[in-house]
Write a protein that holds these residues in place. Structure first.
Motif, PDB file in Angstrom:
ATOM      1  N   MET A  27      -7.558   5.071 -11.241  1.00  0.00           N
ATOM      2  CA  MET A  27      -6.769   3.971 -10.677  1.00  0.00           C
ATOM      3  C   MET A  27      -7.568   2.671 -10.693  1.00  0.00           C
ATOM      4  O   MET A  27      -8.756   2.653 -10.353  1.00  0.00           O
ATOM      5  CB  MET A  27      -6.363   4.332  -9.244  1.00  0.00           C
ATOM      6  CG  MET A  27      -5.426   3.355  -8.589  1.00  0.00           C
ATOM      7  SD  MET A  27      -4.912   3.984  -6.962  1.00  0.00           S
ATOM      8  CE  MET A  27      -3.989   2.565  -6.380  1.00  0.00           C
ATOM      9  N   THR A  28      -6.926   1.606 -11.117  1.00  0.00           N
ATOM     10  CA  THR A  28      -7.541   0.288 -11.063  1.00  0.00           C
ATOM     11  C   THR A  28      -7.459  -0.253  -9.642  1.00  0.00           C
ATOM     12  O   THR A  28      -6.396  -0.170  -9.016  1.00  0.00           O
ATOM     13  CB  THR A  28      -6.810  -0.681 -12.013  1.00  0.00           C
ATOM     14  OG1 THR A  28      -6.857  -0.157 -13.337  1.00  0.00           O
ATOM     15  CG2 THR A  28      -7.452  -2.058 -11.981  1.00  0.00           C
ATOM     16  N   PRO A  29      -8.559  -0.772  -9.098  1.00  0.00           N
ATOM     17  CA  PRO A  29      -8.508  -1.314  -7.733  1.00  0.00           C
ATOM     18  C   PRO A  29      -7.403  -2.353  -7.589  1.00  0.00           C
ATOM     19  O   PRO A  29      -7.163  -3.168  -8.491  1.00  0.00           O
ATOM     20  CB  PRO A  29      -9.899  -1.947  -7.552  1.00  0.00           C
ATOM     21  CG  PRO A  29     -10.781  -1.158  -8.466  1.00  0.00           C
ATOM     22  CD  PRO A  29      -9.934  -0.839  -9.658  1.00  0.00           C
ATOM     23  N   ASP A  65       3.562   5.654  -5.769  1.00  0.00           N
ATOM     24  CA  ASP A  65       3.587   5.540  -7.226  1.00  0.00           C
ATOM     25  C   ASP A  65       2.447   6.286  -7.897  1.00  0.00           C
ATOM     26  O   ASP A  65       2.609   6.814  -9.003  1.00  0.00           O
ATOM     27  CB  ASP A  65       3.530   4.062  -7.637  1.00  0.00           C
ATOM     28  CG  ASP A  65       4.795   3.304  -7.275  1.00  0.00           C
ATOM     29  OD1 ASP A  65       5.804   3.965  -6.956  1.00  0.00           O
ATOM     30  OD2 ASP A  65       4.763   2.061  -7.296  1.00  0.00           O
ATOM     31  N   ASN A  66       1.283   6.348  -7.243  1.00  0.00           N
ATOM     32  CA  ASN A  66       0.092   6.901  -7.893  1.00  0.00           C
ATOM     33  C   ASN A  66      -0.144   8.379  -7.596  1.00  0.00           C
ATOM     34  O   ASN A  66      -1.021   8.999  -8.202  1.00  0.00           O
ATOM     35  CB  ASN A  66      -1.149   6.100  -7.493  1.00  0.00           C
ATOM     36  CG  ASN A  66      -1.183   4.739  -8.149  1.00  0.00           C
ATOM     37  OD1 ASN A  66      -1.462   4.615  -9.341  1.00  0.00           O
ATOM     38  ND2 ASN A  66      -0.867   3.699  -7.386  1.00  0.00           N
ATOM     39  N   TYR A  81     -14.942   2.550  -4.420  1.00  0.00           N
ATOM     40  CA  TYR A  81     -14.387   3.631  -3.605  1.00  0.00           C
ATOM     41  C   TYR A  81     -13.012   4.095  -4.087  1.00  0.00           C
ATOM     42  O   TYR A  81     -12.374   4.910  -3.431  1.00  0.00           O
ATOM     43  CB  TYR A  81     -14.278   3.169  -2.136  1.00  0.00           C
ATOM     44  CG  TYR A  81     -15.615   2.773  -1.557  1.00  0.00           C
ATOM     45  CD1 TYR A  81     -16.568   3.739  -1.225  1.00  0.00           C
ATOM     46  CD2 TYR A  81     -15.942   1.438  -1.372  1.00  0.00           C
ATOM     47  CE1 TYR A  81     -17.801   3.380  -0.707  1.00  0.00           C
ATOM     48  CE2 TYR A  81     -17.175   1.068  -0.859  1.00  0.00           C
ATOM     49  CZ  TYR A  81     -18.093   2.044  -0.529  1.00  0.00           C
ATOM     50  OH  TYR A  81     -19.322   1.688  -0.019  1.00  0.00           O
ATOM     51  N   TRP A  82     -12.565   3.589  -5.214  1.00  0.00           N
ATOM     52  CA  TRP A  82     -11.218   3.903  -5.695  1.00  0.00           C
ATOM     53  C   TRP A  82     -11.225   5.153  -6.574  1.00  0.00           C
ATOM     54  O   TRP A  82     -12.226   5.476  -7.207  1.00  0.00           O
ATOM     55  CB  TRP A  82     -10.661   2.734  -6.497  1.00  0.00           C
ATOM     56  CG  TRP A  82     -10.346   1.539  -5.643  1.00  0.00           C
ATOM     57  CD1 TRP A  82     -11.230   0.588  -5.218  1.00  0.00           C
ATOM     58  CD2 TRP A  82      -9.084   1.198  -5.090  1.00  0.00           C
ATOM     59  NE1 TRP A  82     -10.580  -0.343  -4.431  1.00  0.00           N
ATOM     60  CE2 TRP A  82      -9.267   0.005  -4.341  1.00  0.00           C
ATOM     61  CE3 TRP A  82      -7.814   1.755  -5.159  1.00  0.00           C
ATOM     62  CZ2 TRP A  82      -8.220  -0.620  -3.671  1.00  0.00           C
ATOM     63  CZ3 TRP A  82      -6.766   1.137  -4.500  1.00  0.00           C
ATOM     64  CH2 TRP A  82      -6.981  -0.031  -3.769  1.00  0.00           C
ATOM     65  N   ALA A 111       0.824  -1.203   0.000  1.00  0.00           N
ATOM     66  CA  ALA A 111       0.000   0.000   0.000  1.00  0.00           C
ATOM     67  C   ALA A 111       0.860   1.256   0.000  1.00  0.00           C
ATOM     68  O   ALA A 111       0.562   2.232  -0.693  1.00  0.00           O
ATOM     69  CB  ALA A 111      -0.936  -0.002   1.208  1.00  0.00           C
ATOM     70  N   TRP A 112       1.944   1.239   0.784  1.00  0.00           N
ATOM     71  CA  TRP A 112       2.832   2.411   0.828  1.00  0.00           C
ATOM     72  C   TRP A 112       3.448   2.663  -0.556  1.00  0.00           C
ATOM     73  O   TRP A 112       3.561   3.796  -1.000  1.00  0.00           O
ATOM     74  CB  TRP A 112       3.929   2.175   1.857  1.00  0.00           C
ATOM     75  CG  TRP A 112       3.692   2.779   3.209  1.00  0.00           C
ATOM     76  CD1 TRP A 112       4.541   3.592   3.903  1.00  0.00           C
ATOM     77  CD2 TRP A 112       2.550   2.604   4.061  1.00  0.00           C
ATOM     78  NE1 TRP A 112       3.991   3.942   5.124  1.00  0.00           N
ATOM     79  CE2 TRP A 112       2.778   3.340   5.245  1.00  0.00           C
ATOM     80  CE3 TRP A 112       1.365   1.891   3.934  1.00  0.00           C
ATOM     81  CZ2 TRP A 112       1.863   3.396   6.293  1.00  0.00           C
ATOM     82  CZ3 TRP A 112       0.443   1.933   4.979  1.00  0.00           C
ATOM     83  CH2 TRP A 112       0.692   2.685   6.126  1.00  0.00           C
TER      84      TRP A 112
END
Length: 437
Positions: free
Chosen positions: A404-406, A357-358, A399-400, A351-352
């Motif tokens: 962004m792809t989940p 990255d995003n 909720y994304w 996740a970090w």
């Protein structure tokens, strides 16, 4: 790493011999501050400020005995400011008003003041607010020192006007250099065996002032023969860890303890725990490592593992040694016998990385709050489905961020409580897949 002093103290700089050793060995320039090169070096925040001749208000946050007071005093000298020191423990509103009035008079005469406030977190919120106008108009450059997390203990308004600099606890090399300087100052080596010297360094726990005070006691005692670890413990009335030359007594044993827990061997884990406790390792250090094992190697496979560690810490705080050590043993055995999973640890790392990255993608509008009319007109909150009103209290909405792809970060194992979590996640995923677009 910068040394505290040259090998020999010139006669014209030698302080009074009656002064305490820690005072005699105070650094005289920022270059002599030990263990904080990340701040005082040429590329550090303090080094750059001094080179530019401009000093902003600061909060120095770090453990005891790491040089906060010395850095503040030397900063004033380096940039030509008048130095005034206060302790929040002993000072009140009247003291602050007097300092501010005097500082304003000196500012009118062309000399600014560096106001050093030790234990600044002990001032209450109203007292902290009292600094704001004098910091803003340049009457004082505030340098506060604290051992507590500034984000919890200091007002947001005051923090926004200060740069927070983090001081590191002194490592073994820095502490060893301090002892070298102490021996050069006194003119003779410490009366310790090599193992006892290593144990003395470990007992300081990164606190240089504490280390020098202990060293001064040893110099004053002047035993006929060098003390071993047991004799040192008896003299200082502190339990001294037995550290051998390759430091297996600390790093090797703590690694063995952690890996025995991870490997679900409670007998071996208890053996290494006993080795460290009976050698004099700090119980709170062991509790911190046990807590790390609870979240890194067990996680949600048994959520009670973390609770057991925190309860052991509270119990030890309440009972002390030796009774409280039984709670540490209980926590150790609980962790070693618990089902293992590093799924939480791996989820955090993924996740970090994804967050970095995003970048700063906005959540979808339907889950954003709309506290103003303009935001409601722009469609914030439109189409949000309140899950408690849905069947099975699950709407299955997306909720994304739209760009962004989940992704899947957390993958529970089939061990312990995580088996139930895996079933729950699979149930939710199935219903999301059945939801019409």
């Amino acid at each position: 790493m910068a040394d505290l002093f040259d090998d020999a103290l010139p006669a014209e700089r030698a302080p009074e011999r009656a002064a305490p050793l820690a005072d005699r060995l105070r650094p005289r320039t920022l270059a002599e501050v030990i263990g904080q090169d990340h701040l005082t070096g040429p590329d550090g925040a303090i080094g750059r400020m001094v080179a530019a001749g401009k000093l902003s208000s600061l909060v120095l946050w770090g453990p005891p005995g790491t040089g906060k007071t010395s850095i503040a005093r030397l900063l004033a000298d380096a940039v030509g400011l008048r130095f005034v020191a206060l302790s929040a423990v002993f000072s009140g509103v009247a003291d602050l008003k007097k300092v501010f009035a005097e500082s304003r008079d000196h500012a009118r005469a062309g000399r600014r003041t560096l106001l050093f406030v030790d234990e600044i977190h002990r001032f209450n919120r109203a007292q902290q607010d009292g600094f704001l106008p004098f910091v803003e108009d340049g009457t004082v450059v505030l340098v506060g020192a604290t051992t507590e997390n500034p984000s919890f203990e200091l007002n947001a308004a005051l923090l926004s006007r200060c740069q927070v600099l983090v001081l590191h606890r002194l490592d073994e090399a820095a502490l060893g250099s301090l002892l070298d300087r102490a021996e050069a100052d006194v003119g003779r080596p410490l009366p310790l065996t090599e193992d006892a010297r290593a144990a003395l360094l470990a007992s300081a726990d990164g606190d240089g002032r504490f280390l020098l005070n202990q060293a001064e006691m040893l110099f004053d005692t002047a035993p006929a023969e060098p003390l071993d670890t047991a004799a040192l413990r008896d003299l200082l009335q502190r339990r001294m860890p037995v550290y051998d030359k390759d430091r297996e007594g600390h790093y090797g044993l703590i690694s063995a303890l952690h890996k025995s827990i991870r490997g679900s061997d409670p007998q071996a884990a208890l053996y290494y725990l006993a080795r460290m406790l009976t050698a004099g390792e700090e119980p709170l250090y062991l509790l911190r490592r046990l807590t790390r094992a609870a979240v890194e190697d067990i996680g949600l496979a048994d959520p009670q593992a973390l609770a057991q560690c925190m309860a052991a810490k509270d119990t030890y705080d309440f009972l002390g040694s030796p009774e409280g050590e039984l709670a540490i043993v209980q926590a150790c055995l609980y962790l070693a016998t618990a089902p293992k999973s590093n799924a939480v640890y791996m989820a955090q790392k993924k996740a970090w990385k994804s967050a970095k990255d995003n970048g700063s993608l906005s959540p979808p509008k339907h889950i954003l709050g709309a506290p103003t009319r303009m935001m409601r007109d722009l469609g914030y909150g439109d189409g949000y489905e309140y899950d408690h009103d849905a069947e099975e209290a699950f709407s299955g909405q997306d909720y994304w961020p739209e760009e962004m792809t989940p992704e899947t970060y957390y993958r529970p194992t089939d061990r312990g409580f995580e088996r139930k979590l895996a079933e729950r996640l699979a149930w939710w995923d199935e219903r999301r897949a059945q939801r019409p677009d």
